[in-house]
Structures are given as structure tokens and as C-alpha cells.
Design a protein around this motif. Structure first.
Motif, short mmCIF file in Angstrom:
data_model
loop_
_atom_site.label_atom_id
_atom_site.label_comp_id
_atom_site.label_asym_id
_atom_site.label_seq_id
_atom_site.Cartn_x
_atom_site.Cartn_y
_atom_site.Cartn_z
N PHE A 1 -81.34 1.33 -10.92
CA PHE A 1 -79.91 1.48 -11.15
C PHE A 1 -79.09 1.35 -9.86
CE2 PHE A 1 -81.96 3.23 -14.80
CZ PHE A 1 -81.18 2.78 -15.86
N GLU A 2 -77.90 0.83 -10.04
CA GLU A 2 -77.01 0.51 -8.93
C GLU A 2 -76.71 1.74 -8.07
OE1 GLU A 2 -72.71 -1.71 -8.18
OE2 GLU A 2 -73.39 -1.27 -10.22
N GLY A 3 -76.80 1.54 -6.75
CA GLY A 3 -76.44 2.58 -5.80
C GLY A 3 -77.53 3.59 -5.51
N GLU A 4 -78.64 3.53 -6.23
CA GLU A 4 -79.72 4.49 -6.03
C GLU A 4 -80.77 3.97 -5.05
OE1 GLU A 4 -79.63 6.68 -10.42
OE2 GLU A 4 -81.46 5.69 -9.74
N ILE A 5 -81.56 4.91 -4.53
CA ILE A 5 -82.77 4.57 -3.78
C ILE A 5 -83.94 4.82 -4.71
CG2 ILE A 5 -84.23 5.06 -1.79
CD1 ILE A 5 -81.79 6.09 -0.31
N THR A 6 -84.62 3.75 -5.08
CA THR A 6 -85.82 3.85 -5.92
C THR A 6 -87.04 3.57 -5.06
OG1 THR A 6 -84.64 3.16 -7.92
CG2 THR A 6 -87.04 2.90 -7.91
N CYS A 7 -87.98 4.51 -5.04
CA CYS A 7 -89.21 4.33 -4.27
C CYS A 7 -90.36 4.02 -5.22
CB CYS A 7 -89.53 5.58 -3.47
SG CYS A 7 -88.38 5.89 -2.10
N ILE A 8 -91.08 2.96 -4.90
CA ILE A 8 -92.27 2.58 -5.66
C ILE A 8 -93.48 3.00 -4.85
CG2 ILE A 8 -93.56 0.70 -6.73
CD1 ILE A 8 -90.94 -0.85 -6.96
N ILE A 9 -94.31 3.85 -5.44
CA ILE A 9 -95.50 4.34 -4.77
C ILE A 9 -96.73 3.89 -5.53
CG2 ILE A 9 -94.28 6.33 -3.78
CD1 ILE A 9 -95.52 8.07 -6.00
N GLY A 10 -97.90 3.98 -4.88
CA GLY A 10 -99.14 3.58 -5.52
C GLY A 10 -100.20 3.29 -4.50
N LEU A 11 -101.41 3.08 -4.98
CA LEU A 11 -102.54 2.81 -4.10
C LEU A 11 -102.36 1.49 -3.35
CD1 LEU A 11 -105.44 3.69 -6.59
CD2 LEU A 11 -104.54 5.15 -4.77
N SER A 12 -103.05 1.36 -2.23
CA SER A 12 -103.05 0.08 -1.51
C SER A 12 -103.58 -1.01 -2.43
CB SER A 12 -103.93 0.18 -0.26
OG SER A 12 -103.41 1.15 0.63
N GLY A 13 -102.91 -2.16 -2.42
CA GLY A 13 -103.36 -3.28 -3.24
C GLY A 13 -103.00 -3.16 -4.71
N SER A 14 -102.12 -2.21 -5.05
CA SER A 14 -101.79 -1.99 -6.46
C SER A 14 -100.68 -2.92 -6.97
CB SER A 14 -101.37 -0.54 -6.69
OG SER A 14 -100.21 -0.22 -5.94
N GLY A 15 -100.08 -3.71 -6.09
CA GLY A 15 -99.05 -4.65 -6.52
C GLY A 15 -97.63 -4.25 -6.17
N THR B 1 -77.99 -0.84 -3.45
CA THR B 1 -79.16 -0.39 -4.22
C THR B 1 -80.40 -0.69 -3.38
OG1 THR B 1 -78.04 -0.95 -6.28
CG2 THR B 1 -80.45 -0.70 -6.36
N LEU B 2 -81.22 0.32 -3.12
CA LEU B 2 -82.40 0.14 -2.29
C LEU B 2 -83.67 0.32 -3.12
CD1 LEU B 2 -81.43 2.15 0.95
CD2 LEU B 2 -80.66 -0.11 0.19
N VAL B 3 -84.63 -0.56 -2.89
CA VAL B 3 -85.95 -0.43 -3.49
C VAL B 3 -86.94 -0.35 -2.33
CG1 VAL B 3 -87.63 -1.35 -5.13
CG2 VAL B 3 -85.18 -1.85 -5.43
N VAL B 4 -87.65 0.76 -2.25
CA VAL B 4 -88.52 1.04 -1.10
C VAL B 4 -89.95 1.21 -1.57
CG1 VAL B 4 -88.94 2.57 0.87
CG2 VAL B 4 -86.59 2.25 0.02
N VAL B 5 -90.85 0.40 -1.03
CA VAL B 5 -92.28 0.56 -1.26
C VAL B 5 -92.83 1.41 -0.12
CG1 VAL B 5 -94.48 -0.68 -1.05
CG2 VAL B 5 -92.73 -1.50 -2.63
#
Length: 258
Positions: A36-50, A201-205
Motif C-alpha cells: 500500500f501507498e506510503g508504507e514500508i513493507t518488509c519481505i523476509i524469508g530464508l536465503s534463496g527463497s525468492g 512507498t518502500l519495499v525492503v528485502v
């Protein structure tokens, strides 16, 4: 933790039942995620998970075999080459290793998107670059070269290049990997500052749960090709899913195979 949660509405980014494989290796399978617009969404997961692959789907550098990817309401898969190029101008990408050109000064590295995508004069470019480097604490490094900077400073220069055009969306691929806790804390604060100052809008891995919990509005856990849990920091902390708890606690015992 930030408190900038927005009312539910149409997402600025939507990944819908995405599937992607490299040869026989299935990377993503049924991945769905709304951002969603204006939010910081962090995507987490194992190494090599995509996780990094997911970022590349958002800006069209990767194309799924199945599913849909929408950015600002437009289906990326239906875009022409020129439309895709135009869409990418609204997305900044901070690469994991910054991807700076060693032969260029930090100022010239940051200026590249402005010279390629705008009609700004050199005076305007110089001023904008200086302001952007100042935002990440690197104004004094404008005439230095990447080889003269520390790892954390190189990351910050990469941040500056990603946001110098004031994009609506910024993608960060492992922004704190390989850095000590002090620099990690600094970079986390800078990412939060970028969100607040630009309204982007930020998407952070990221793998760094302390950093994630400090910056995120929402967190999504990618496991075995799909998002298996998504919610606020508080919801993720209190999740009853044993996979989520094992991951955020960093335990070697649990349902995640080691």
C-alpha cells in the motif's frame, strides 16, 4: 516501529498468484501480496527463497510464467517495452551491493538517473545531487570515488542514487547485509527518513529482524515460494504460525528444514 498505517484501499503494488521457475527450480509458487501507498513493507524469508526475485518482478526485470503483477493499477505483463521503461522511472532500486561505477565519482554516480531521465541543467543536477547526498549524510563525499568509501557509505550512495529522482516507489535489496550493528541502525534510520521525507512507498528485502521491526509498517514472510504470513509488526511478533516464530527468533529447531 513506525505508526504510519494507512486505511485499506487499492494497493499501489499487487502480486497475484505469481509463479516463477528457473529451469526445474521453482522459485515462486502462488505468491500473492498487496503493498500500500506510503508504507514500508518488509519481505523476509530464508536465503534463496525468492525475495530479491520478487523485487525484480515489481519493476519488470523478471517476468512470471503465471500470475499477474500490477503497479499503480497497471498490469506490467500487458505493457509495451516503452510503457515499461516509463513505469520504471517511478521506481528507484537500491541494489544489494550498490552497483556503483568505480570510474565515476559519487556525485556522478548519483547524477546518472537525472542525466538519463530528465532535462535538468547541470547546475540543477549538481544541486539536486548535493541535496540527496545530504539526506543520506554523504554531502562531503560528492567528489570522492567508491573505492575511497566504507561499505556503509557505499550503501548510502546507492540509496541516494535510488531516490535522487524522487520516485514514488523505492525497492531496497538487503540494505543492511554484511554491516555492523551501528551502521545497520544508521541505515535503518535513513530508510525511515526517506519514507517520511519523500512520502514514497518502500519495499525492503531483509534478514535483519531488529531492523525490520524498527522500520516496517507491514511484514511479509516468504516461504517455499509463497507469502505464508503478512501483517503489522505486532501481528507478526504474535503470530501463532510456528514457521514465523522460528524464523523471527532465529531458532535452528522447528518446522523450517535446516
Amino acid at each position: 516501529m513506525t505508526t504510519r498505517l494507512t486505511a485499506r484501499r487499492e494497493p499501489i503494488i499487487r502480486l497475484q498468484d505469481v509463479e516463477l521457475a528457473f529451469g526445474d527450480k521453482i522459485v515462486l509458487s502462488g505468491l500473492s501480496l498487496d503493498i500500500f501507498e506510503g508504507e514500508i513493507t518488509c519481505i523476509i524469508g530464508l536465503s534463496g527463497s525468492g525475495k530479491s526475485t520478487t523485487l525484480r518482478l515489481i519493476n519488470g526485470l523478471r517476468v512470471p510464467q503465471k500470475g499477474r503483477v500490477f503497479v499503480k493499477g497497471a498490469d506490467i505483463l500487458a505493457m509495451s517495452h516503452n510503457e515499461l521503461i516509463e513505469m520504471r522511472k517511478s521506481i528507484g532500486f537500491a541494489f544489494q551491493f550498490a552497483a556503483l561505477f568505480d570510474s565515476l565519482t559519487i556525485g556522478d554516480n548519483v547524477a546518472l538517473p537525472l542525466r538519463e531521465n530528465t532535462r535538468m541543467t547541470e547546475e540543477e543536477i549538481r544541486r539536486t545531487v548535493h541535496e540527496t547526498l545530504d539526506m543520506v549524510g554523504l554531502a562531503d563525499a560528492i567528489d570522492r570515488y567508491p573505492a575511497e568509501l566504507s561499505g556503509g557509505m557505499i550503501k548510502r550512495a546507492g540509496f541516494a542514487r535510488a531516490v535522487v529522482t524522487k520516485p514514488e516507489i523505492v525497492l531496497f535489496d538487503e540494505p543492511t547485509s554484511g554491516l555492523d550493528p551501528i551502521v545497520t541502525h544508521l541505515l535503518t534510520k535513513i530508510i525511515i527518513g526517506i519514507n517520511r521525507r519523500l512520502g514514497a512507498t518502500l519495499v525492503v528485502v531483509s534478514h535483519d529482524m531488529q531492523s525490520v521491526f524498527q522500520m516496517a509498517d507491514r511484514v511479509a514472510l516468504l516461504f517455499e515460494g509463497a507469502i505464508i504470513e503478512e501483517g503489522t509488526v505486532e501481528e507478526i511478533r504474535n503470530s501463532a504460525n510456528p514457521i514465523v516464530q522460528q524464523f523471527i527468533e532465529g531458532r535452528d529447531e522447528g518446522p523450517i528444514p535446516i
